[in-house]
Design a protein around this motif. Structure first.
Motif, PDB file in Angstrom:
ATOM      1  N   VAL A 126      90.003   5.377  37.543  1.00  0.00           N
ATOM      2  CA  VAL A 126      88.873   4.740  36.861  1.00  0.00           C
ATOM      3  C   VAL A 126      88.336   3.597  37.708  1.00  0.00           C
ATOM      4  O   VAL A 126      87.122   3.444  37.891  1.00  0.00           O
ATOM      5  CB  VAL A 126      89.301   4.228  35.467  1.00  0.00           C
ATOM      6  N   ALA A 127      89.248   2.781  38.258  1.00  0.00           N
ATOM      7  CA  ALA A 127      88.838   1.644  39.083  1.00  0.00           C
ATOM      8  C   ALA A 127      88.160   2.113  40.369  1.00  0.00           C
ATOM      9  O   ALA A 127      87.128   1.558  40.772  1.00  0.00           O
ATOM     10  CB  ALA A 127      90.057   0.784  39.412  1.00  0.00           C
ATOM     11  N   ARG A 128      88.711   3.130  40.995  1.00  0.00           N
ATOM     12  CA  ARG A 128      88.146   3.641  42.250  1.00  0.00           C
ATOM     13  C   ARG A 128      86.755   4.228  42.027  1.00  0.00           C
ATOM     14  O   ARG A 128      85.825   3.964  42.807  1.00  0.00           O
ATOM     15  CB  ARG A 128      89.084   4.690  42.841  1.00  0.00           C
ATOM     16  N   ASP A 129      86.586   4.988  40.951  1.00  0.00           N
ATOM     17  CA  ASP A 129      85.286   5.592  40.658  1.00  0.00           C
ATOM     18  C   ASP A 129      84.240   4.522  40.350  1.00  0.00           C
ATOM     19  O   ASP A 129      83.087   4.623  40.780  1.00  0.00           O
ATOM     20  CB  ASP A 129      85.405   6.554  39.478  1.00  0.00           C
ATOM     21  N   LEU A 130      84.640   3.517  39.605  1.00  0.00           N
ATOM     22  CA  LEU A 130      83.702   2.455  39.242  1.00  0.00           C
ATOM     23  C   LEU A 130      83.275   1.670  40.473  1.00  0.00           C
ATOM     24  O   LEU A 130      82.094   1.331  40.631  1.00  0.00           O
ATOM     25  CB  LEU A 130      84.356   1.514  38.224  1.00  0.00           C
ATOM     26  N   TRP A 131      84.219   1.380  41.345  1.00  0.00           N
ATOM     27  CA  TRP A 131      83.893   0.647  42.576  1.00  0.00           C
ATOM     28  C   TRP A 131      82.953   1.470  43.453  1.00  0.00           C
ATOM     29  O   TRP A 131      81.976   0.945  43.997  1.00  0.00           O
ATOM     30  CB  TRP A 131      85.174   0.316  43.330  1.00  0.00           C
TER      31      TRP A 131
ATOM     32  N   LYS B 278      96.713   3.898  25.321  1.00  0.00           N
ATOM     33  CA  LYS B 278      95.806   4.047  26.450  1.00  0.00           C
ATOM     34  C   LYS B 278      95.196   2.693  26.816  1.00  0.00           C
ATOM     35  O   LYS B 278      94.838   1.916  25.934  1.00  0.00           O
ATOM     36  CB  LYS B 278      94.682   5.027  26.123  1.00  0.00           C
ATOM     37  N   GLY B 279      95.059   2.438  28.102  1.00  0.00           N
ATOM     38  CA  GLY B 279      94.441   1.195  28.542  1.00  0.00           C
ATOM     39  C   GLY B 279      95.365   0.001  28.572  1.00  0.00           C
ATOM     40  O   GLY B 279      94.936  -1.103  28.890  1.00  0.00           O
ATOM     41  N   MET B 280      96.656   0.212  28.268  1.00  0.00           N
ATOM     42  CA  MET B 280      97.584  -0.907  28.216  1.00  0.00           C
ATOM     43  C   MET B 280      97.909  -1.443  29.602  1.00  0.00           C
ATOM     44  O   MET B 280      98.218  -2.636  29.762  1.00  0.00           O
ATOM     45  CB  MET B 280      98.870  -0.486  27.501  1.00  0.00           C
ATOM     46  N   ALA B 281      97.824  -0.592  30.627  1.00  0.00           N
ATOM     47  CA  ALA B 281      98.191  -1.026  31.974  1.00  0.00           C
ATOM     48  C   ALA B 281      97.303  -2.160  32.469  1.00  0.00           C
ATOM     49  O   ALA B 281      97.777  -3.100  33.117  1.00  0.00           O
ATOM     50  CB  ALA B 281      98.116   0.153  32.944  1.00  0.00           C
TER      51      ALA B 281
ATOM     52  N   SER C  23      94.056  14.417  26.406  1.00  0.00           N
ATOM     53  CA  SER C  23      95.045  14.066  27.423  1.00  0.00           C
ATOM     54  C   SER C  23      94.884  14.849  28.715  1.00  0.00           C
ATOM     55  O   SER C  23      95.231  14.367  29.792  1.00  0.00           O
ATOM     56  CB  SER C  23      96.461  14.291  26.866  1.00  0.00           C
ATOM     57  N   ALA C  24      94.341  16.055  28.672  1.00  0.00           N
ATOM     58  CA  ALA C  24      94.273  16.899  29.865  1.00  0.00           C
ATOM     59  C   ALA C  24      93.308  16.353  30.908  1.00  0.00           C
ATOM     60  O   ALA C  24      93.525  16.505  32.111  1.00  0.00           O
ATOM     61  CB  ALA C  24      93.871  18.317  29.469  1.00  0.00           C
ATOM     62  N   THR C  25      92.230  15.735  30.458  1.00  0.00           N
ATOM     63  CA  THR C  25      91.187  15.271  31.388  1.00  0.00           C
ATOM     64  C   THR C  25      91.207  13.756  31.591  1.00  0.00           C
ATOM     65  O   THR C  25      90.329  13.226  32.264  1.00  0.00           O
ATOM     66  CB  THR C  25      89.804  15.694  30.873  1.00  0.00           C
ATOM     67  N   ASP C  26      92.149  13.063  31.026  1.00  0.00           N
ATOM     68  CA  ASP C  26      92.198  11.609  31.148  1.00  0.00           C
ATOM     69  C   ASP C  26      92.408  11.179  32.594  1.00  0.00           C
ATOM     70  O   ASP C  26      93.212  11.767  33.324  1.00  0.00           O
ATOM     71  CB  ASP C  26      93.344  11.033  30.303  1.00  0.00           C
ATOM     72  N   LYS C  27      91.694  10.145  32.999  1.00  0.00           N
ATOM     73  CA  LYS C  27      91.870   9.566  34.323  1.00  0.00           C
ATOM     74  C   LYS C  27      92.888   8.438  34.258  1.00  0.00           C
ATOM     75  O   LYS C  27      92.984   7.738  33.247  1.00  0.00           O
ATOM     76  CB  LYS C  27      90.543   9.018  34.844  1.00  0.00           C
ATOM     77  N   LYS C  28      93.633   8.256  35.333  1.00  0.00           N
ATOM     78  CA  LYS C  28      94.541   7.136  35.441  1.00  0.00           C
ATOM     79  C   LYS C  28      93.736   5.864  35.757  1.00  0.00           C
ATOM     80  O   LYS C  28      92.587   5.933  36.182  1.00  0.00           O
ATOM     81  CB  LYS C  28      95.582   7.384  36.527  1.00  0.00           C
ATOM     82  N   LEU C  29      94.386   4.723  35.568  1.00  0.00           N
ATOM     83  CA  LEU C  29      93.696   3.457  35.777  1.00  0.00           C
ATOM     84  C   LEU C  29      93.148   3.332  37.185  1.00  0.00           C
ATOM     85  O   LEU C  29      91.999   2.909  37.385  1.00  0.00           O
ATOM     86  CB  LEU C  29      94.646   2.287  35.468  1.00  0.00           C
TER      87      LEU C  29
ATOM     88  N   VAL D 163      89.440  -7.108  33.150  1.00  0.00           N
ATOM     89  CA  VAL D 163      90.597  -6.570  32.431  1.00  0.00           C
ATOM     90  C   VAL D 163      90.147  -5.781  31.204  1.00  0.00           C
ATOM     91  O   VAL D 163      90.607  -4.667  30.938  1.00  0.00           O
ATOM     92  CB  VAL D 163      91.560  -7.708  32.035  1.00  0.00           C
ATOM     93  N   GLU D 164      89.214  -6.352  30.436  1.00  0.00           N
ATOM     94  CA  GLU D 164      88.704  -5.687  29.245  1.00  0.00           C
ATOM     95  C   GLU D 164      87.925  -4.425  29.602  1.00  0.00           C
ATOM     96  O   GLU D 164      88.013  -3.407  28.921  1.00  0.00           O
ATOM     97  CB  GLU D 164      87.799  -6.656  28.477  1.00  0.00           C
ATOM     98  N   LEU D 165      87.150  -4.485  30.666  1.00  0.00           N
ATOM     99  CA  LEU D 165      86.346  -3.330  31.060  1.00  0.00           C
ATOM    100  C   LEU D 165      87.232  -2.116  31.342  1.00  0.00           C
ATOM    101  O   LEU D 165      86.988  -1.019  30.831  1.00  0.00           O
ATOM    102  CB  LEU D 165      85.508  -3.676  32.287  1.00  0.00           C
ATOM    103  N   PHE D 166      88.271  -2.303  32.157  1.00  0.00           N
ATOM    104  CA  PHE D 166      89.146  -1.172  32.477  1.00  0.00           C
ATOM    105  C   PHE D 166      89.898  -0.699  31.238  1.00  0.00           C
ATOM    106  O   PHE D 166      90.097   0.510  31.047  1.00  0.00           O
ATOM    107  CB  PHE D 166      90.120  -1.559  33.581  1.00  0.00           C
ATOM    108  N   LYS D 167      90.332  -1.626  30.393  1.00  0.00           N
ATOM    109  CA  LYS D 167      91.045  -1.249  29.173  1.00  0.00           C
ATOM    110  C   LYS D 167      90.167  -0.393  28.273  1.00  0.00           C
ATOM    111  O   LYS D 167      90.588   0.656  27.772  1.00  0.00           O
ATOM    112  CB  LYS D 167      91.493  -2.504  28.427  1.00  0.00           C
ATOM    113  N   ILE D 168      88.931  -0.826  28.082  1.00  0.00           N
ATOM    114  CA  ILE D 168      88.008  -0.104  27.202  1.00  0.00           C
ATOM    115  C   ILE D 168      87.720   1.290  27.733  1.00  0.00           C
ATOM    116  O   ILE D 168      87.701   2.277  26.979  1.00  0.00           O
ATOM    117  CB  ILE D 168      86.704  -0.913  27.043  1.00  0.00           C
ATOM    118  N   ARG D 169      87.518   1.422  29.027  1.00  0.00           N
ATOM    119  CA  ARG D 169      87.214   2.733  29.608  1.00  0.00           C
ATOM    120  C   ARG D 169      88.417   3.678  29.523  1.00  0.00           C
ATOM    121  O   ARG D 169      88.235   4.897  29.423  1.00  0.00           O
ATOM    122  CB  ARG D 169      86.734   2.571  31.048  1.00  0.00           C
ATOM    123  N   MET D 170      89.607   3.138  29.557  1.00  0.00           N
ATOM    124  CA  MET D 170      90.787   3.977  29.362  1.00  0.00           C
ATOM    125  C   MET D 170      90.919   4.386  27.894  1.00  0.00           C
ATOM    126  O   MET D 170      91.230   5.543  27.585  1.00  0.00           O
ATOM    127  CB  MET D 170      92.042   3.213  29.800  1.00  0.00           C
TER     128      MET D 170
END
Length: 302
Positions: free
Chosen positions: A157-162, A78-81, A148-154, A135-142
């Motif tokens: 996560v980026a759109r919600d944070l913005w 998770k968070g590798m992207a 797995s059922a409720t996980d958000k895609k990168l 880069v670290e912020l998005f990785k950590i949040r992922m």
């Protein structure tokens, strides 16, 4: 005869003309990708150890077992992207900043002392924070998503944070703690890496122009370990700051440091250190092997 205060040793090596090293930049990007792929599972364990609620896990092994049992093996990636997408820009910035920093601390000669290399590494680390922080912020949040059922895609996560906090308070959240972490981290990395190479050269290969790949891999591992030993408590604070969404005050770094110690004692500042140090060895080996092989292929030596 040398005048007082001078030595009669070899003449200092002048700097070559400053150019953009495209081969090294591309090779560094490939090496960075290899580092992410090899090191991501242990990095996920590290992040969860740092950010999990007290008592949620018994230790790094328990994090590994529970993660695989509940979410599957792929949850360790998770968070590798985020680092994979940012690795080219991040390595380009770091490499260029280090080369410029080396010239700044030693304008007359490219033969830097260990102390000068440490200083140049610290300067490059501070500059690298511009890319490392988001880069670290998005990785950590992922990585901190459980289930797995409720996980958000990168992108979600980026759109919600913005939408929630914008650029400065959202995407660049935790920038100054990232600067504080990256500065000693890369001082330790470049210092440890360079000193190890010097020892290999002097003790084992005094008459060779280039060290074998295994020496570079071993030196990289030493550098990676020095990197984390120099900055790990700051990394714990950074991970917690970047994971939460609460408003940060002007003294947020000190506030979070106190919160970590209050919740788990000073031992909490090194929670997750063991998998991090273990990760440094294979990750560094993959990094330098990929770098050397890619560079040799691009230059027609393989």
């Amino acid at each position: 005869m040398a005048s007082p205060g001078q030595t009669s040793g070899p003449k200092p090596t002048p700097w070559p003309p400053l150019t953009l090293p495209f081969v090294d930049l591309f090779s560094g990007s490939v090496a960075g990708a290899a580092q992410v792929i090899v090191g991501q599972p242990l990095d996920t364990i590290k992040t969860r150890a740092q950010t999990a609620a007290r008592g949620q896990f018994k230790g790094p092994t328990d994090i590994l077992v529970q993660t695989v049992r509940r979410e599957g093996v792929l949850a360790l990636y998770k968070g590798m992207a985020s680092p994979l997408m940012g690795i080219a820009l991040q390595n380009s910035l770091l490499f260029t900043a280090f080369q410029l920093s080396r010239r700044a601390v030693s304008p007359e000669t490219s033969d830097l002392t260990t102390r000068q290399t440490v200083l140049a590494g610290a300067m490059a680390g501070a500059a690298n924070s511009v890319m490392a922080s988001p880069v670290e912020l998005f990785k950590i949040r992922m990585q901190a998503q459980y289930g797995s059922a409720t996980d958000k895609k990168l992108r979600q996560v980026a759109r919600d944070l913005w939408a929630e906090a914008g650029f400065r308070r959202g995407v660049m959240r935790g920038f100054w703690i990232t600067v504080l972490r990256e500065t000693p981290a890369y001082a330790g990395f470049y210092g440890g890496f360079t000193k190890s190479k010097e020892l290999f050269q002097r003790k084992l290969y005094p008459n060779e122009a280039q060290l074998p790949i295994w020496c570079l891999m071993a030196s990289g591992s030493v550098g990676g370990i020095c990197n984390w030993l120099a900055c790990y408590p700051l990394d714990v604070v950074k991970s917690r700051v970047q994971l939460t969404s609460r408003k940060l005050g002007p003294a947020y770094i000190l506030d979070e440091f106190r919160a970590v110690v209050h919740e788990g004692g000073y031992a909490a500042l090194v929670r997750g250190l063991s998998p991090t140090l273990l990760r440094a060895i294979p990750a560094a080996a993959a990094t330098f092997t990929a770098f050397e092989l890619t560079k040799d292929a691009l230059e027609g030596r393989r």
